[in-house]
Design a protein around this motif. Structure first.
Motif, PDB file in Angstrom:
ATOM      1  N   ALA A   1       0.806  -1.222   0.000  1.00 38.99           N
ATOM      2  CA  ALA A   1       0.000   0.000   0.000  1.00 38.99           C
ATOM      3  C   ALA A   1       0.841   1.275   0.000  1.00 38.99           C
ATOM      4  O   ALA A   1       0.397   2.308  -0.522  1.00 38.99           O
ATOM      5  CB  ALA A   1      -0.931   0.004   1.210  1.00 38.99           C
ATOM      6  N   VAL A   2       2.047   1.231   0.577  1.00 31.93           N
ATOM      7  CA  VAL A   2       2.781   2.491   0.795  1.00 31.93           C
ATOM      8  C   VAL A   2       4.139   2.551   0.104  1.00 31.93           C
ATOM      9  O   VAL A   2       4.784   3.603   0.123  1.00 31.93           O
ATOM     10  CB  VAL A   2       2.987   2.761   2.301  1.00 31.93           C
ATOM     11  CG1 VAL A   2       1.650   2.778   3.029  1.00 31.93           C
ATOM     12  CG2 VAL A   2       3.941   1.747   2.939  1.00 31.93           C
TER      13      VAL A   2
ATOM     14  N   GLY B   1      10.922   1.642  -3.977  1.00 28.88           N
ATOM     15  CA  GLY B   1      11.789   1.747  -2.817  1.00 28.88           C
ATOM     16  C   GLY B   1      11.528   2.942  -1.929  1.00 28.88           C
ATOM     17  O   GLY B   1      12.219   3.127  -0.916  1.00 28.88           O
ATOM     18  N   ARG B   2      10.558   3.763  -2.272  1.00 27.74           N
ATOM     19  CA  ARG B   2      10.227   4.953  -1.478  1.00 27.74           C
ATOM     20  C   ARG B   2       8.889   4.754  -0.766  1.00 27.74           C
ATOM     21  O   ARG B   2       7.980   4.118  -1.289  1.00 27.74           O
ATOM     22  CB  ARG B   2      10.168   6.195  -2.367  1.00 27.74           C
ATOM     23  CG  ARG B   2      11.492   6.545  -3.066  1.00 27.74           C
ATOM     24  CD  ARG B   2      12.592   6.869  -2.073  1.00 27.74           C
ATOM     25  NE  ARG B   2      13.814   7.286  -2.722  1.00 27.74           N
ATOM     26  CZ  ARG B   2      14.274   8.522  -2.734  1.00 27.74           C
ATOM     27  NH1 ARG B   2      13.598   9.494  -2.129  1.00 27.74           N
ATOM     28  NH2 ARG B   2      15.422   8.811  -3.333  1.00 27.74           N
ATOM     29  N   VAL B   3       8.793   5.325   0.430  1.00 30.66           N
ATOM     30  CA  VAL B   3       7.647   5.083   1.309  1.00 30.66           C
ATOM     31  C   VAL B   3       6.733   6.302   1.358  1.00 30.66           C
ATOM     32  O   VAL B   3       7.199   7.447   1.422  1.00 30.66           O
ATOM     33  CB  VAL B   3       8.128   4.747   2.739  1.00 30.66           C
ATOM     34  CG1 VAL B   3       6.933   4.526   3.674  1.00 30.66           C
ATOM     35  CG2 VAL B   3       9.030   3.518   2.718  1.00 30.66           C
ATOM     36  N   ASP B   4       5.440   6.045   1.369  1.00 33.24           N
ATOM     37  CA  ASP B   4       4.440   7.094   1.600  1.00 33.24           C
ATOM     38  C   ASP B   4       4.148   7.116   3.102  1.00 33.24           C
ATOM     39  O   ASP B   4       3.215   6.462   3.578  1.00 33.24           O
ATOM     40  CB  ASP B   4       3.177   6.793   0.788  1.00 33.24           C
ATOM     41  CG  ASP B   4       2.121   7.885   0.898  1.00 33.24           C
ATOM     42  OD1 ASP B   4       2.249   8.755   1.776  1.00 33.24           O
ATOM     43  OD2 ASP B   4       1.158   7.859   0.091  1.00 33.24           O
ATOM     44  N   TYR B   5       4.960   7.855   3.842  1.00 31.43           N
ATOM     45  CA  TYR B   5       4.783   7.920   5.291  1.00 31.43           C
ATOM     46  C   TYR B   5       3.512   8.673   5.658  1.00 31.43           C
ATOM     47  O   TYR B   5       2.895   8.400   6.698  1.00 31.43           O
ATOM     48  CB  TYR B   5       5.992   8.578   5.952  1.00 31.43           C
ATOM     49  CG  TYR B   5       7.233   7.716   5.910  1.00 31.43           C
ATOM     50  CD1 TYR B   5       7.382   6.644   6.791  1.00 31.43           C
ATOM     51  CD2 TYR B   5       8.249   7.957   4.995  1.00 31.43           C
ATOM     52  CE1 TYR B   5       8.510   5.840   6.751  1.00 31.43           C
ATOM     53  CE2 TYR B   5       9.380   7.160   4.954  1.00 31.43           C
ATOM     54  CZ  TYR B   5       9.507   6.104   5.829  1.00 31.43           C
ATOM     55  OH  TYR B   5      10.619   5.304   5.787  1.00 31.43           O
TER      56      TYR B   5
ATOM     57  N   LEU C   1       0.809   6.153   5.783  1.00 34.94           N
ATOM     58  CA  LEU C   1       0.908   5.362   7.014  1.00 34.94           C
ATOM     59  C   LEU C   1       0.326   6.118   8.198  1.00 34.94           C
ATOM     60  O   LEU C   1      -0.323   5.531   9.072  1.00 34.94           O
ATOM     61  CB  LEU C   1       2.377   5.037   7.308  1.00 34.94           C
ATOM     62  CG  LEU C   1       3.025   3.859   6.602  1.00 34.94           C
ATOM     63  CD1 LEU C   1       4.492   3.765   7.003  1.00 34.94           C
ATOM     64  CD2 LEU C   1       2.309   2.550   6.918  1.00 34.94           C
ATOM     65  N   ARG C   2       0.569   7.421   8.215  1.00 34.97           N
ATOM     66  CA  ARG C   2       0.090   8.253   9.322  1.00 34.97           C
ATOM     67  C   ARG C   2      -1.424   8.410   9.255  1.00 34.97           C
ATOM     68  O   ARG C   2      -2.109   8.411  10.286  1.00 34.97           O
ATOM     69  CB  ARG C   2       0.792   9.612   9.238  1.00 34.97           C
ATOM     70  CG  ARG C   2       0.919  10.357  10.556  1.00 34.97           C
ATOM     71  CD  ARG C   2       1.895  11.531  10.421  1.00 34.97           C
ATOM     72  NE  ARG C   2       3.267  11.035  10.284  1.00 34.97           N
ATOM     73  CZ  ARG C   2       4.041  11.244   9.225  1.00 34.97           C
ATOM     74  NH1 ARG C   2       3.590  11.941   8.198  1.00 34.97           N
ATOM     75  NH2 ARG C   2       5.264  10.760   9.192  1.00 34.97           N
ATOM     76  N   LYS C   3      -1.948   8.513   8.045  1.00 35.38           N
ATOM     77  CA  LYS C   3      -3.387   8.690   7.869  1.00 35.38           C
ATOM     78  C   LYS C   3      -4.148   7.412   8.163  1.00 35.38           C
ATOM     79  O   LYS C   3      -5.271   7.445   8.697  1.00 35.38           O
ATOM     80  CB  LYS C   3      -3.667   9.153   6.438  1.00 35.38           C
ATOM     81  CG  LYS C   3      -5.133   9.434   6.149  1.00 35.38           C
ATOM     82  CD  LYS C   3      -5.319   9.934   4.728  1.00 35.38           C
ATOM     83  CE  LYS C   3      -6.784  10.208   4.426  1.00 35.38           C
ATOM     84  NZ  LYS C   3      -6.977  10.694   3.017  1.00 35.38           N
ATOM     85  N   SER C   4      -3.558   6.271   7.808  1.00 32.87           N
ATOM     86  CA  SER C   4      -4.232   4.974   8.008  1.00 32.87           C
ATOM     87  C   SER C   4      -3.285   4.032   8.751  1.00 32.87           C
ATOM     88  O   SER C   4      -2.617   3.187   8.136  1.00 32.87           O
ATOM     89  CB  SER C   4      -4.631   4.375   6.652  1.00 32.87           C
ATOM     90  OG  SER C   4      -5.470   5.252   5.931  1.00 32.87           O
ATOM     91  N   PRO C   5      -3.214   4.153  10.069  1.00 33.71           N
ATOM     92  CA  PRO C   5      -2.212   3.409  10.845  1.00 33.71           C
ATOM     93  C   PRO C   5      -2.612   1.980  11.209  1.00 33.71           C
ATOM     94  O   PRO C   5      -1.767   1.215  11.682  1.00 33.71           O
ATOM     95  CB  PRO C   5      -2.076   4.253  12.114  1.00 33.71           C
ATOM     96  CG  PRO C   5      -3.441   4.849  12.304  1.00 33.71           C
ATOM     97  CD  PRO C   5      -3.956   5.113  10.906  1.00 33.71           C
ATOM     98  N   ARG C   6      -3.849   1.608  11.020  1.00 38.60           N
ATOM     99  CA  ARG C   6      -4.344   0.369  11.619  1.00 38.60           C
ATOM    100  C   ARG C   6      -3.666  -0.884  11.082  1.00 38.60           C
ATOM    101  O   ARG C   6      -3.409  -1.822  11.836  1.00 38.60           O
ATOM    102  CB  ARG C   6      -5.870   0.271  11.438  1.00 38.60           C
ATOM    103  CG  ARG C   6      -6.631   1.328  12.230  1.00 38.60           C
ATOM    104  CD  ARG C   6      -8.127   1.231  12.006  1.00 38.60           C
ATOM    105  NE  ARG C   6      -8.668  -0.039  12.440  1.00 38.60           N
ATOM    106  CZ  ARG C   6      -9.940  -0.395  12.321  1.00 38.60           C
ATOM    107  NH1 ARG C   6     -10.793   0.444  11.749  1.00 38.60           N
ATOM    108  NH2 ARG C   6     -10.358  -1.563  12.754  1.00 38.60           N
ATOM    109  N   ALA C   7      -3.363  -0.930   9.797  1.00 36.54           N
ATOM    110  CA  ALA C   7      -2.777  -2.146   9.224  1.00 36.54           C
ATOM    111  C   ALA C   7      -1.395  -2.420   9.806  1.00 36.54           C
ATOM    112  O   ALA C   7      -1.076  -3.555  10.174  1.00 36.54           O
ATOM    113  CB  ALA C   7      -2.713  -2.032   7.703  1.00 36.54           C
ATOM    114  N   LEU C   8      -0.561  -1.392   9.897  1.00 39.26           N
ATOM    115  CA  LEU C   8       0.761  -1.577  10.487  1.00 39.26           C
ATOM    116  C   LEU C   8       0.650  -1.916  11.965  1.00 39.26           C
ATOM    117  O   LEU C   8       1.348  -2.806  12.462  1.00 39.26           O
ATOM    118  CB  LEU C   8       1.614  -0.326  10.295  1.00 39.26           C
ATOM    119  CG  LEU C   8       3.026  -0.385  10.888  1.00 39.26           C
ATOM    120  CD1 LEU C   8       3.833  -1.555  10.331  1.00 39.26           C
ATOM    121  CD2 LEU C   8       3.761   0.941  10.647  1.00 39.26           C
TER     122      LEU C   8
END
Length: 277
Positions: free
Chosen positions: A48-49, A53-57, A60-67
């Motif tokens: 999803a993010v 090789g680059r991350v959409d942090y 992750l911050r907007k939708s934290p539940r999966a992590l």
């Protein structure tokens, strides 16, 4: 403490028994079934993010539940359960833990331009106690773990496989890229080999065609030289054994005794997608 400083710090003596790291085949499959050794939850997060090789942090911050759900699964693991797993299942667990908790750290302490901005004057991000696996505390104090402890007191001394340096990701541009799937015990050897080949083949991280009697390599080979070999020639041979280009490998092996290593500057900028720190 960053990876360089941690690599030269005096090591803390640990035992595999205390960590539940008995490297034996599992004896109770019914207990293992409670843990997903596919690490599918982490793969879904990465799918999803992660892009190139680059991350959409920001995502992750907007939708934290999966992590958070994946990390909860790690934290439900007991040393007794962990000790019954195969060596590769244990190894995959800790590589994935390092990468997943690094994502959590940047998510929760960001946005930042570099992971090195997390912490304080006397606390580097790798020495923050935030990882909810106190039962695996190497010194037996039941404290939350740090990223340094996972890397330097579990991954490196217990598993003794230099390929781990291509698998753990420090959320920075010059780090070996974050793999787009979780590591799995049953596929671990193949995954690690592939990850190393891709890291070595990336000219922004390593430039292995000899020029003027030198090759240009990641500073990781300097910081953790003892993991790759006892001297410079051994490091060159390790590289030759893991590159995907057989002609280049043969040349490196032939010249291993004379080649010098020049270390590329390390870019600690966050490995974020543009505008998504």
């Amino acid at each position: 403490m960053n990876r360089l400083l941690a690599s030269i710090a005096a090591p803390l003596l640990i035992t595999t028994a205390h960590l539940g790291l008995a490297l034996t085949a599992p004896s109770a499959p019914q207990e293992q079934s409670a843990f997903d050794h596919e690490h599918a939850g982490l793969t879904r997060v990465l799918d999803a993010v992660l892009e190139d090789g680059r991350v959409d942090y920001a995502a992750l911050r907007k939708s934290p539940r999966a992590l958070d759900a994946y990390l909860a699964g790690l934290e439900a693991t007991t040393p007794a359960q962990h000790a019954k797993w195969t060596r590769d299942q244990q190894f995959a667990f800790w590589i994935n833990a390092y990468n997943a908790y690094t994502l959590q750290l940047v998510r929760d302490r960001g946005p930042v331009k570099s992971i090195k901005k997390i912490g304080g004057w006397f606390t580097m991000p790798w020495s923050i106690e935030f990882i909810g696996l106190p039962a695996f505390d190497p010194d037996g104090d039941d404290d939350d773990l740090t990223l340094d402890e996972i890397e330097h007191e579990i991954l490196r001394p217990v598993f003794r496989d230099a390929r781990v340096h291509a698998a753990v990701n420090c959320a920075s541009v010059s780090c070996p890229p974050l793999r787009a799937e979780a590591y799995r015990g049953k596929d671990l050897d193949e995954q690690l080999d592939e990850q190393v080949r891709e890291w070595l083949a990336d000219p922004t991280r390593n430039q292995l065609t000899p020029k003027g009697g030198k090759i240009r390599v990641s500073e990781i080979f300097d910081w953790f030289d003892e993991d790759f070999g006892k001297d410079r020639a051994a490091i060159v041979r390790w590289i030759a054994d893991h590159v995907g280009d057989e002609a280049l490998a043969a040349r490196l092996r032939k010249d291993a005794g004379s080649l010098k290593l020049k270390y590329l500057d390390y870019d600690w900028s966050l490995n974020a997608q543009k505008g998504k720190r």
